[in-house]
Design a protein around this motif. Structure first.
Motif, short mmCIF file in Angstrom:
data_model
loop_
_atom_site.label_atom_id
_atom_site.label_comp_id
_atom_site.label_asym_id
_atom_site.label_seq_id
_atom_site.Cartn_x
_atom_site.Cartn_y
_atom_site.Cartn_z
N LEU A 266 0.86 -1.19 0.00
CA LEU A 266 0.00 0.00 0.00
C LEU A 266 0.90 1.24 0.00
CD1 LEU A 266 -2.67 -1.05 2.67
CD2 LEU A 266 -3.00 -0.95 0.19
N ILE B 169 -7.62 2.57 6.83
CA ILE B 169 -8.06 1.36 6.14
C ILE B 169 -9.15 0.70 6.98
CG2 ILE B 169 -7.41 -0.95 5.32
CD1 ILE B 169 -4.59 0.08 4.91
N LEU C 90 -10.12 1.77 1.47
CA LEU C 90 -9.01 2.67 1.74
C LEU C 90 -9.53 4.09 1.92
CD1 LEU C 90 -6.35 1.43 -0.85
CD2 LEU C 90 -6.56 0.80 1.55
#
Length: 411
Positions: free
Chosen positions: A324, A373, A408
């Protein structure tokens, strides 16, 4: 310690064909031979082996003096009328030896007490050509054998005891009229007194099994309330099973006051010979407790904590630098906190030597006080329970996750 049992269709719908199975858990050891004692609603079973009965016999041996004090003076014999009247017969002394406990298959528990010594005092009156009265002391040594059965009282939701047999045989018997001159009178009533003692002893034991002991059992609550959590209901599932060297008590135990989206499936299995006792517990019982007490939002865990400390790589955005990169770019080398919340009650499955926990959770990852998240995932945790030398140990062998949905907020 764990043996496969019958499956529950109630949870199969959610977890495919695996189905929760039965755990045979735990006081000392469990076996592999299949034996269905209860119905398909059985969720807990207590099994007691011959070595457990031997242990109970050893324990009782240390309590005999108290039992002797309790029983002495508590047994009265009926008056005997005839050529000689015998009145006021009352147990005044008692000495017990350690009992021998054994199982009579399909009947009940047998208790043999050898060499019981009794002393009875009373009065006598000879109704012959001249009335003569006096006191007497009776002493005897006898062997006592009692068999107690048990059954499931489904109306009152408890087990109940019932007498199945009682026998008394004399090793010695004597009556002292406290006057040697009248000792010949004893022959008029000795056999009658012997018979009355037998009847009185067995009637007393029968009363204890039918009334006293069942009164104690009836006083035990059949539902226990855990405030603000749940209640636990328990009662018999079927009649106790008396087999060679073993007693099995099948029961039904579950969280009370609710209906569940799954059903009990019964228990199969048997304790290995030579062990004292074991408790066989189905996953149904644990899952009813989970359903009642751990609905969505009841389990909340925050990280870092004592198990996952701040030094763990998971607790820093650097861990997600590759997978990420947007998160790491927005918050380079920044501490992370997690909040884990269950979205449904956990379920437990038992399979062979494994215990499997299924827990759907919502995981919120926060960075610098903001939500970064959100992930929804079903965790699967597998573990093993072992019994070694009387010690019970458990370990986690595998952790998996099912389909994961990730949202996200950054990057």
């Amino acid at each position: 310690v764990v043996r496969r049992g019958r499956r529950s269709s109630g949870i199969n719908a959610e977890y495919g064909d695996t189905g929760p199975n039965m755990i045979l858990f735990l006081v000392l050891c469990l076996g592999t031979v299949s034996a269905n004692v209860g119905t398909d609603k059985e969720s807990l079973r207590l099994s007691i082996g011959q070595s457990g009965l031997d242990f109970a016999s050893d324990v009782s041996a240390h309590m005999l003096s108290e039992l002797e004090k309790f029983a002495a003076g508590g047994l009265n014999l009926p008056d005997i009328r005839g050529d000689v009247d015998i009145t006021g017969l009352r147990l005044s002394g008692l000495h017990l030896e350690k009992p021998v406990l054994s199982v009579i298959p399909n009947t009940g528990l047998n208790v043999k007490t050898p060499g019981v010594e009794l002393q009875v005092r009373g009065n006598w009156r000879y109704n012959g050509w001249i009335a003569v009265t006096g006191s007497l002391t009776l002493t005897s040594k006898l062997d006592l054998s009692v068999t107690a059965g048990a059954y499931a009282d489904m109306v009152n939701k408890r087990f109940a005891t019932v007498p199945k047999g009682c026998s008394v045989s004399y090793r010695s018997f004597s009556i002292d009229l406290n006057n040697a001159f009248y000792s010949w009178i004893v022959s008029f009533f000795e056999d009658t007194v012997k018979s009355e003692i037998k009847k009185a002893v067995c009637n007393e034991i029968s009363g204890v099994l039918r009334t006293t002991l069942n009164g104690v059992i009836a006083s035990i609550p059949h539902e226990i309330d855990i405030p603000n959590v749940m209640s636990v209901k328990f009662g018999p599932d079927a009649n106790p099973a008396f087999s060679k060297n073993q007693i099995d008590l099948p029961a039904q135990v579950s969280a009370g006051g609710q209906s569940f989206p799954f059903k009990p499936t019964g228990i199969s299995g048997v304790m290995l010979p030579g062990y004292m006792a074991c408790i066989l517990l189905s996953d149904y019982t644990l899952n009813t407790a989970s359903f009642a007490a751990l609905q969505a939002g009841k389990i909340v865990e925050r990280l870092p904590n004592q198990w996952v400390t701040a030094s763990n790589p998971l607790m820093n955005t650097a861990y997600y630098q590759t997978i990420l990169p947007g998160l790491y770019t927005a918050h380079p080398d920044t501490a992370i906190t997690y909040k884990v919340t269950n979205t449904r009650y956990p379920t437990i499955q038992f399979l062979h030597q494994n215990i499997m926990l299924h827990l759907p959770v919502n995981v919120v990852l926060e960075v610098a006080g903001s939500k970064a998240i959100t992930a929804s995932v079903t965790l699967g945790v597998s573990g093993v329970v072992k019994v070694n030398g009387g010690d019970i140990t458990a370990s986690v062998t595998n952790i998996t996750h099912g389909q994961t949905t990730i949202t996200l907020s950054h990057g």
